[in-house]
Design a protein around this motif. Structure first.
Motif, PDB file in Angstrom:
ATOM      1  N   UNK A 424       7.730   3.979  -5.034  1.00  0.00           N
ATOM      2  CA  UNK A 424       6.905   4.994  -5.706  1.00  0.00           C
ATOM      3  C   UNK A 424       7.580   6.354  -5.633  1.00  0.00           C
ATOM      4  N   UNK A 425       7.411   7.119  -6.705  1.00  0.00           N
ATOM      5  CA  UNK A 425       8.046   8.440  -6.685  1.00  0.00           C
ATOM      6  C   UNK A 425       7.168   9.505  -6.051  1.00  0.00           C
ATOM      7  N   UNK A 426       5.907   9.184  -5.805  1.00  0.00           N
ATOM      8  CA  UNK A 426       5.078  10.149  -5.063  1.00  0.00           C
ATOM      9  C   UNK A 426       4.036   9.418  -4.224  1.00  0.00           C
ATOM     10  N   UNK A 427       3.437  10.197  -3.304  1.00  0.00           N
ATOM     11  CA  UNK A 427       2.479   9.709  -2.317  1.00  0.00           C
ATOM     12  C   UNK A 427       1.202   9.213  -2.998  1.00  0.00           C
ATOM     13  N   UNK A 428       1.025   7.902  -3.075  1.00  0.00           N
ATOM     14  CA  UNK A 428      -0.223   7.370  -3.631  1.00  0.00           C
ATOM     15  C   UNK A 428      -0.414   5.934  -3.166  1.00  0.00           C
ATOM     16  N   UNK A 429      -1.644   5.458  -3.350  1.00  0.00           N
ATOM     17  CA  UNK A 429      -1.976   4.126  -2.861  1.00  0.00           C
ATOM     18  C   UNK A 429      -2.352   3.211  -4.016  1.00  0.00           C
ATOM     19  N   UNK A 430      -2.106   1.931  -3.837  1.00  0.00           N
ATOM     20  CA  UNK A 430      -2.556   0.919  -4.801  1.00  0.00           C
ATOM     21  C   UNK A 430      -3.946   0.473  -4.364  1.00  0.00           C
ATOM     22  N   UNK A 431      -4.959   0.934  -5.081  1.00  0.00           N
ATOM     23  CA  UNK A 431      -6.338   0.651  -4.684  1.00  0.00           C
ATOM     24  C   UNK A 431      -7.101  -0.145  -5.728  1.00  0.00           C
ATOM     25  N   UNK A 432      -6.426  -0.504  -6.814  1.00  0.00           N
ATOM     26  CA  UNK A 432      -7.129  -1.104  -7.946  1.00  0.00           C
ATOM     27  C   UNK A 432      -6.188  -2.088  -8.647  1.00  0.00           C
ATOM     28  N   UNK A 433      -6.721  -3.195  -9.184  1.00  0.00           N
ATOM     29  CA  UNK A 433      -5.845  -4.129  -9.914  1.00  0.00           C
ATOM     30  C   UNK A 433      -5.065  -3.437 -11.033  1.00  0.00           C
ATOM     31  N   UNK A 434      -5.634  -2.383 -11.607  1.00  0.00           N
ATOM     32  CA  UNK A 434      -4.938  -1.658 -12.690  1.00  0.00           C
ATOM     33  C   UNK A 434      -3.615  -1.077 -12.206  1.00  0.00           C
ATOM     34  N   UNK A 435      -3.562  -0.672 -10.939  1.00  0.00           N
ATOM     35  CA  UNK A 435      -2.310  -0.118 -10.407  1.00  0.00           C
ATOM     36  C   UNK A 435      -1.209  -1.186 -10.398  1.00  0.00           C
ATOM     37  N   UNK A 436      -1.597  -2.426 -10.129  1.00  0.00           N
ATOM     38  CA  UNK A 436      -0.629  -3.533 -10.152  1.00  0.00           C
ATOM     39  C   UNK A 436      -0.206  -3.839 -11.586  1.00  0.00           C
TER      40      UNK A 436
END
Ligand SMILES: [Zn+2]
Length: 509
Positions: A424-436
């Motif tokens: 990832x290019x910035x600080x974030x979390x995968x919290x949702x199927x949409x992120x995948x």
């Protein structure tokens, strides 16, 4: 005090005299200023948070498509939006950043002239460099301008660390009632609804507050499991009692090493006359929580990372989600820890996804190499160099995707042996199927899926066949008993497991 600003009282009296109040009998046209500084500050991160890490909304942009703003307008209120700074969880906020936000809000408040109400959209776990409690500073500066008779209502995340001094500046405070959170906008709308109710009925609400000596991670404070499920179910019932308006339980944020960290309860009384009733309810609620403190447990299996991987591989489930809880990005941790990646590679796991590791340099190298290229990289361990270190990996660039369709930020997916690694290019979390989906990965097509969270967020809970929380080291260590706090008040449970406490005794003192 009972009387609102002279101007407003005069206008309302005149309106009533002239028969100009609306036909439903409800008063309209109150002037409501809105503002907010939302941040969850993790004091263990060795970096300050600056303005660029906030989404800053100003003026009408701050109220666009917001349910709470729509409600205010439908009620005939004049909404005066100012600055709304919305941040996630990260290190302590720099003094300069906070003061710039505060000054812009105070300047807008001065320029607005007389207002009847103020709505503050807060998180509650804000901590600012050089300030013992910046939220107290914030509310006191606002009160200096508007005085004590303007109704100030604030909404919060239940992970806020709230102090008595801060609450003393508010008339109404209401926190989320769900963790994982699914009621953010509902809470903000409830908060402004209570403010409108107060204004229309010429009430100046007051808040009963009790802080509990309990410090737990949010992962032991899931609202859909007992004992919190029943305790949170009491909040709407308390809110309906005569003379009362609302009630909240704050779980608190344990990775902010400050005196005010920990649980608290609030009950909002319609006015000063009902404050005693609110205190009685707050006391009963606090005592009930205290009595059930031993039941505040993790609601999913926990394990060391080695055991979590072994269990997942042996499990009958098609997919097992493992949360790298010590590096929980949603609690402000760095998100670039490499321990789990190193263990997956050591165990030669053949089918795992790790989403993801924050490393803008590694993403750039993947972009430069292009899809299909083999790359040798040193990934992660650059932000969190306390609990983690960079790991040398070789892999094939599987895909390069834009983080948002219109953004310049890219994500890279790298296949490293059996591990599909998202960089990832910035600080974030995968919290949702949409992120995948955005990085072209179907999580349910893999045996192990690792995310940098503590508890799984609701949208992933909904799809996960099974989840294990790995108790990994990092800036969001779940085992708070092992954290060396400097400023958290003592005694506090579970750091002092044998302590005794009673809300009744506390209040009498
Ligand atoms: Zn929260």
């Amino acid at each position: 005090m009972w009387i609102k600003s002279l101007t407003i009282t005069t206008i309302i009296a005149a309106a009533l005299f002239l028969g100009l109040a609306c036909t439903s009998g409800e008063k309209t046209g109150f002037r409501i200023l809105t503002a907010g500084i939302r941040h969850e500050s993790n004091t263990f991160i060795p970096y300050l948070t600056t303005a660029s890490e906030f989404t800053v909304l100003r003026g009408s942009v701050a109220t666009q498509e917001r349910a709470w703003a729509k409600f205010l307008k439908e009620e005939g209120m004049e909404v005066i939006p100012t600055l709304h700074a919305i941040g996630g969880a990260s290190g302590v906020v720099s003094k300069e950043t906070y003061e710039a936000f505060r000054e812009e809000i105070l300047e807008a408040l001065r320029a607005a002239g007389s207002v009847d109400g103020i709505f503050l959209d807060m998180h509650g776990a804000l901590h600012v460099e050089s300030y013992p409690d910046a939220q107290v500073d914030f509310i006191q500066q606002i009160r200096k301008i508007v005085g004590e008779d303007v109704v100030i209502a604030a909404s919060f995340d239940l992970h806020g660390n709230i102090s008595q001094e801060f609450i003393a500046g508010l008339n109404i405070a209401s926190a989320y009632r769900t963790a994982p959170h699914v009621d953010g906008e509902e809470t903000r709308t409830r908060t402004v609804r209570l403010m409108v109710e107060a204004l229309q009925n010429d009430l100046l609400p007051q808040i009963a507050y009790i802080r509990l000596p309990i410090l737990i991670p949010g992962e032991k404070g899931i609202t859909s499991v007992e004992p919190l499920k029943s305790l949170y179910a009491r909040l709407p019932e308390i809110s309906r009692l005569a003379g009362l308006m609302d009630a909240s339980i704050f779980v608190g944020m344990p990775w902010t090493d400050v005196n005010r960290a920990g649980m608290s309860v609030l009950v909002v009384a319609k006015d000063h006359q009902h404050l005693f009733d609110a205190q009685v309810q707050a006391e009963a609620l606090a005592n009930a929580i205290w009595e059930q403190r031993a039941g505040l447990k993790f609601d999913v299996p926990t394990a060391s990372i080695d055991d979590a991987i072994k269990t997942a591989l042996e499990a009958q489930y098609t997919t097992v989600f493992i949360t790298d809880s010590g590096d929980n990005v949603t609690a402000g941790a760095a998100g670039d820890g490499t321990l789990v990646l190193e263990r997956l590679l050591t165990y030669k796991v053949t089918d795992a996804v790790l989403a993801g590791i924050v490393d803008p340099e590694a993403v750039e190298q993947c972009v430069a190499a292009g899809v299909g290229a083999m790359v040798d990289l040193s990934v992660g361990g650059k932000i969190d160099n306390v609990f983690s270190k960079p790991l040398a990996v070789s892999g094939t660039v599987q895909s390069l995707t834009k983080e948002q369709p219109d953004s310049k930020q890219m994500d890279a997916v790298l296949q490293v042996d059996g591990v599909t690694l998202v960089l990832l290019s910035r600080h974030r979390a995968f919290t949702d199927p949409a992120h995948f989906r955005a990085v072209e990965i179907d999580p349910l097509a893999h045996k192990i899926v690792v995310v940098k969270e503590g508890y799984l967020f609701q949208a992933l809970r909904d799809i996960a066949p099974h989840a294990i929380m790995a108790l990994t080291p990092g800036f969001a260590n779940q085992l708070v008993e092992n954290i060396e706090y400097k400023y958290v008040r003592r005694p506090i449970f579970p750091l002092n497991p044998d302590m005794t406490w009673s809300a009744s005794k506390f209040m009498r003192n």
